[in-house]
Every structure is written in structure tokens, then in C-alpha cells.
Design a protein around this motif. Structure first.
Motif: not given
Lengths: 135, 408
Positions: B46-49, B52-53, B136-137, B155-158
Motif C-alpha cells: 500500500m502507498m500510504v504516505d 497524498s492520504v 501499489g507504487d 492498486e491505489g492505497g484504498p
């Protein structure tokens, strides 16, 4: 009233005013998300407010991060009502699902940026895959 | 979509509110991309920085965690927005750090492994041929699809989180054979030399392919590249072209031959030295002044850290130099005294971040940095949108330029 068929999209039915350009959309690089305007100088909608508008654009750009951004924009009440694309990308569709924002793409009658004009009233029904021109 | 009994139960809320949100999210996305069913996944990333979150996203994560959400497959994370041991010197605020702390706490509560890395395919557990994953990423996805032969969409974070909670993902896009066939055929006429050359080759192909639904097949690569070389090529290709998959004939696992990926009837598009030089020359010139040098995007592998340390011995930098690596590599690099060697020259090694998703715009404004030099084709592409004038040079040139204070 004329209706236009598109692919099944995301979100509930909404009605609002179109803001149209033959350009693309990146939540990360094209927008001043605090003030709700297009901020990238090269963008055809530069300076225009997207708040509560039905955006009509060509395609979605940008990396994985933008999946969070529609949700963040909507939580502050400064977000588009819906976005219509010729071709959405996976990330922005996922972002619309999180934000519960109406999003549709792939219009049967051709280039969506020529089907509608800025200022027209539209009804977007993503589940039926139908956009109706109310003017 | 066709749902199994278990998925129907998830949707009815029988596994709790968090899983219900997750499967509902996946059905919505799956319908938009004509997925017929779900496919089980072995891992999620998961991209969860926090940049952006945002506050809303962190509250969303906390709400899920408080509803008892737990991941059911191994789930790992992309780089963080803040190195909690080094953020004030970069001009990052306490507010940014707190958002990151809250994100970490919520993710840990859900059982997510905080790997904070975009090179998990080099350091954690690389996926294998035919392995369905939810990553993600874009750099992680393109490497895993192309070099490992795994199957993932961007896949985006969500959506990655939803996959972590349900153990599956909608079967569309790169999970299907039909979207993995070659659609463009490139013949490389100039062999890439260093990592930056590989990034430039990826950038040129990405720009030409230009869409998520295009799959380049590449011929003409004479020797098998290293993992770091393919990492730079893939990250740049995905950044410039939104490309999620490439094949290299005779090298990547799905392309033992051109025919194997359906490339034999595609028209040949040649890539020569001129094409590569044209891209390179759009990012800085010899003699340009520089404010900061960045090694990141993707995070450096242990081998890159070792090579960089060798170049730093006995050097003194005139401009700030930032190096981003994963927490796993960082620990090894400390033990092997590579971090010590790099930092003796005046550089700073950051742990678990990657420059472009750690509030790069705000860091630039706080430090008065606009002229940025890097050996990463990916980062020079991204940072143009963040108020920087980015320049590209090889690792050796970056080090020499940091000593000189201008591009040599």
C-alpha cells in the motif's frame, strides 16, 4: 432531453453544471486542492473553479497517490460533483470508489469533450451508464 | 460480478464492517473494469504516505482499525512521508510527522507490516511467476509484472488495503492473459551502460507507449541486466508512460521468444542513441548550478549503497546530498559502515522515505531548493510538477557535481 450511453461507472446519480476541456486530469499536479481551482498554468481550465462541477475531460493522469486525493477533497467539501472521461485510469476509478464520487468513461457517441459544453446542465447516472443533457 | 458464498457473506457484513467496506469497494471497481469475478492474492502493498492520504485518509484508516480491521494476507507499505529521525532539518513540520505517526499506528493496528519500501521485490519477498498480488507504487508493479512474472494492476492505497482485508482483488487488467500480450515492439540499437542509461531507455519507451493498456516488448538487449538496472528502467517507464508491464525477449519470464508474447506481427520501432540523447538533454546541461543532489526513486538497494559509498570516500560536498533507502537496507548499511562513509562526505541518508513522496514541494520551499540533480529518470520526471528544475546525470557525475557545486 438527449441521453448519452457510457460504460457503467462509479457512484450515485448527480445533477450539475458541466465544465469541459479537451485536456487531461491529474489530481496531484493540475489542481490547487485547497482553493478548488485548476492551478497548472498549461491546463486549459487554468484558474477555473471545479467545486461542485461535472468535469468533462479526456483522460486521467498521475501515479498511485491520487487514489486518496478525491476522498480528501470531498471531505473538505471542495471537490467536483462528478468526472466524465473518454478513458479513466485504474487509480482514479479506485479513488472515486473510495470518495463515493460519480465517475464514468467510454462514451458510445465519441469524444466526450465534444458531446458537452461548459455551462450545460447534466444528469449523470453511473449505475445505468447514462448521462442526460437537461438543457 | 460472480461472487462466491464467502464474498457474498463479506458483502452482507458477516465478517464485520471493515471487510464489508473492502469487498463493496472492490465490487464497485471491478464493475467499472468489467471484472467477472475476484482472484485470490498472496500479498498486498500500500502507498500510504501522508502527503497524498491527507487528514481525511488518516481518519479513514483509524476508523477501519477501530472497527477491528485485520489484514488476512501479508501486507506491506510503500515509503513514508517523514523520516521520524530526521524531519525538522529538512523543514518538515510537526504536523506532517504527526500525520505519519497516526498512519503508522492505524496500519500496525490492522496487522500491516511497515516495510516502508518501494523495493520490496529486492528486499522483502519477491512475487513469483503467475503470482496474483495487489501492489501499489507504479515502480513496484511494473517490476513485479515484468521481471517476476507476477500479476498486479496499479492498486491505489484504498484498493490495496481492500485486497489486504479480503485476500483477493477484482480480476481485470493485468490479471488477465489478454492484457499481457505485447502491443508495441521496440528494438534497442544502443546498449545502456549505467543505471541512468537504463532509466532513460525506460523513459523513452514509456513516452512512446504512453498508456496503461499498452505492453512494450523489447528486443536487442544483448546481456542480461541486473535487478538494479531493470528497477531503474521499469520505474522510469511507468512514470513516463503509466506503463504497468514490459517484456524483454530472452530475459523476462513471459517472453522466452517474441512469439510467446504475440510480438512477431507488430511493426518494429527502433530506439537509437539519438532518441536517448534527446531525452537526456531535456534535463540540465553541463555548467548549470545545483541546489541539491538526490539519490532516490526507487530507494537504493544495498548494492547501490555500497557503490555510492565507494564514490563518497574522501569527498566533501558543496551542496546538500540526500540518499533514500529502505529500513531493511538502512540497517545493513549501518552495520557495514556504508552509511558512515556516505555521511562523512556531508550527505544524509534517509530511512524509509523516498524524496518525491515526502512533501518534496514543501521541502524545496523551506530550503530554497529548485535546481535538483539526480541519477533517477523517474524523479526528474515527477519533480517538474513540484516547482523544481530537475537535471539528470549518472551517479558518478552527480557525486562530482556535488563536490563542484554545479553540473560537471
Amino acid at each position: 432531453m438527449k441521453s448519452f450511453k457510457c460504460h457503467t461507472g462509479i457512484g450515485d446519480t448527480v445533477t450539475g453544471e458541466a465544465l469541459v476541456a479537451d485536456d487531461n486530469f491529474s489530481a496531484r499536479y493540475d489542481l490547487d486542492r485547497i482553493n478548488g481551482v485548476f492551478s497548472r498554468p498549461q491546463h486549459k481550465l487554468h484558474g477555473q473553479s471545479y467545486r461542485d462541477k461535472i468535469l468533462v475531460l479526456n483522460t486521467a493522469k498521475g501515479g498511485v497517490a491520487s487514489a486518496w486525493m478525491l476522498h480528501e477533497m470531498k471531505s473538505r467539501g471542495i471537490a467536483p460533483l462528478a468526472i466524465l472521461f473518454n478513458q479513466a485510469n485504474t487509480i482514479l476509478m479506485q479513488g472515486a470508489a473510495l470518495a463515493d464520487m460519480a465517475m464514468c468513461d467510454q462514451f458510445e457517441d465519441g469524444d466526450v469533450t465534444t458531446l458537452f459544453r461548459t455551462g450545460q446542465q447534466l444528469r449523470v447516472d453511473p449505475q445505468a451508464g447514462l448521462v442526460t443533457l437537461l438543457d | 460480478m460472480n461472487l462466491t458464498d464467502q464474498e457474498t457473506a463479506m458483502l452482507a457484513g458477516e465478517m464485520g464492517a471493515a471487510v464489508q467496506w473492502a469487498i463493496d469497494h472492490q465490487i464497485k471497481v471491478g464493475r467499472a473494469f468489467d471484472a467477472l469475478d475476484m482472484v485470490p492474492t498472496s500479498q498486498a502493498h500500500m502507498m500510504v504516505d501522508p502527503e497524498s492520504v491527507g487528514e481525511a485518509g488518516v481518519s479513514f484508516l483509524e476508523d477501519l482499525a477501530n472497527k477491528g480491521a485485520k489484514v488476512v494476507i501479508p501486507m506491506i507499505t510503500d515509503p513514508r512521508g517523514v523520516d521520524l529521525n530526521y524531519y525538522r532539518p529538512l523543514g518538515q513540520s510537526e504536523e506532517m510527522a504527526n500525520l505519519d505517526r497516526r498512519t503508522i499506528a492505524a496500519c500496525e493496528q490492522m496487522g500491516i507490516l511497515m516495510t516502508n519500501t518501494c523495493i520490496n521485490y529486492q528486499t522483502v519477498m519477491p512475487p513469483v511467476l503467475g503470482d496474483h498480488v495487489a501492489y501499489g507504487d507504479t515502480g513496484v508493479v511494473i517490476y513485479s509484472n515484468s521481471v517476476c512474472g507476477a500479476r498486479s494492476n496499479f492498486e491505489g492505497g484504498p484498493s490495496a488495503l481492500a485486497a489486504g482485508l479480503t485476500g483477493r482483488t477484482p480480476r481485470y487488467g493485468l490479471h488477465l492473459d489478454k492484457h499481457r500480450r505485447a502491443t508495441r515492439r521496440f528494438v534497442v540499437q544502443q546498449q545502456p551502460g549505467n543505471l541512468t542509461d537504463w532509466g532513460i531507455l525506460g523513459a523513452v519507451i514509456g513516452k512512446m507507449a504512453g498508456s496503461y493498456w499498452q505492453v512494450p516488448v523489447i528486443e536487442g538487449i544483448e546481456d542480461a541486466p541486473t535487478s538494479d538496472e531493470l528497477k531503474h528502467m521499469g520505474a522510469a517507464m511507468a512514470s513516463f508512460g503509466s506503463t504497468p508491464l514490459f517484456h524483454i525477449v530472452g530475459i523476462t519470464p513471459e517472453a522466452p521468444s517474441l512469439d510467446a508474447v504475440g510480438g512477431q506481427h507488430l511493426p518494429v520501432e527502433k530506439i537509437n542513441a539519438e532518441d536517448l540523447d534527446k531525452l537526456r538533454s531535456s534535463f540540465g546541461q553541463q555548467g548549470d548550478e545545483i541546489d541539491v543532489v538526490v539519490f532516490a526513486a526507487p530507494q537504493l538497494s544495498l548494492v547501490e549503497m555500497s557503490d555510492l559509498a565507494s564514490l563518497c570516500v574522501g569527498q566533501t560536498f558543496k551542496v546538500p546530498v540526500l540518499v533514500c533507502t529502505s529500513p531493511q537496507v538502512y540497517a545493513d548499511a549501518v552495520r557495514m559502515r556504508l552509511v558512515h562513509t556516505i555521511e562523512q562526505s556531508g550527505a544524509k541518508v534517509l530511512e524509509g522515505t523516498c524524496f518525491y513522496n515526502q512533501y518534496a514541494k514543501e521541502i524545496g520551499e523551506a530550503n530554497g531548493w529548485t535546481k535538483l540533480l539526480s541519477n533517477s529518470a523517474k524523479i526528474v520526471n515527477i519533480l517538474g510538477g513540484y516547482g523544481y528544475t530537475p537535471a539528470l546525470a549518472s551517479r558518478e557525475q552527480c557525486i562530482a557535481s556535488a563536490v563542484a557545486g554545479k553540473i560537471v
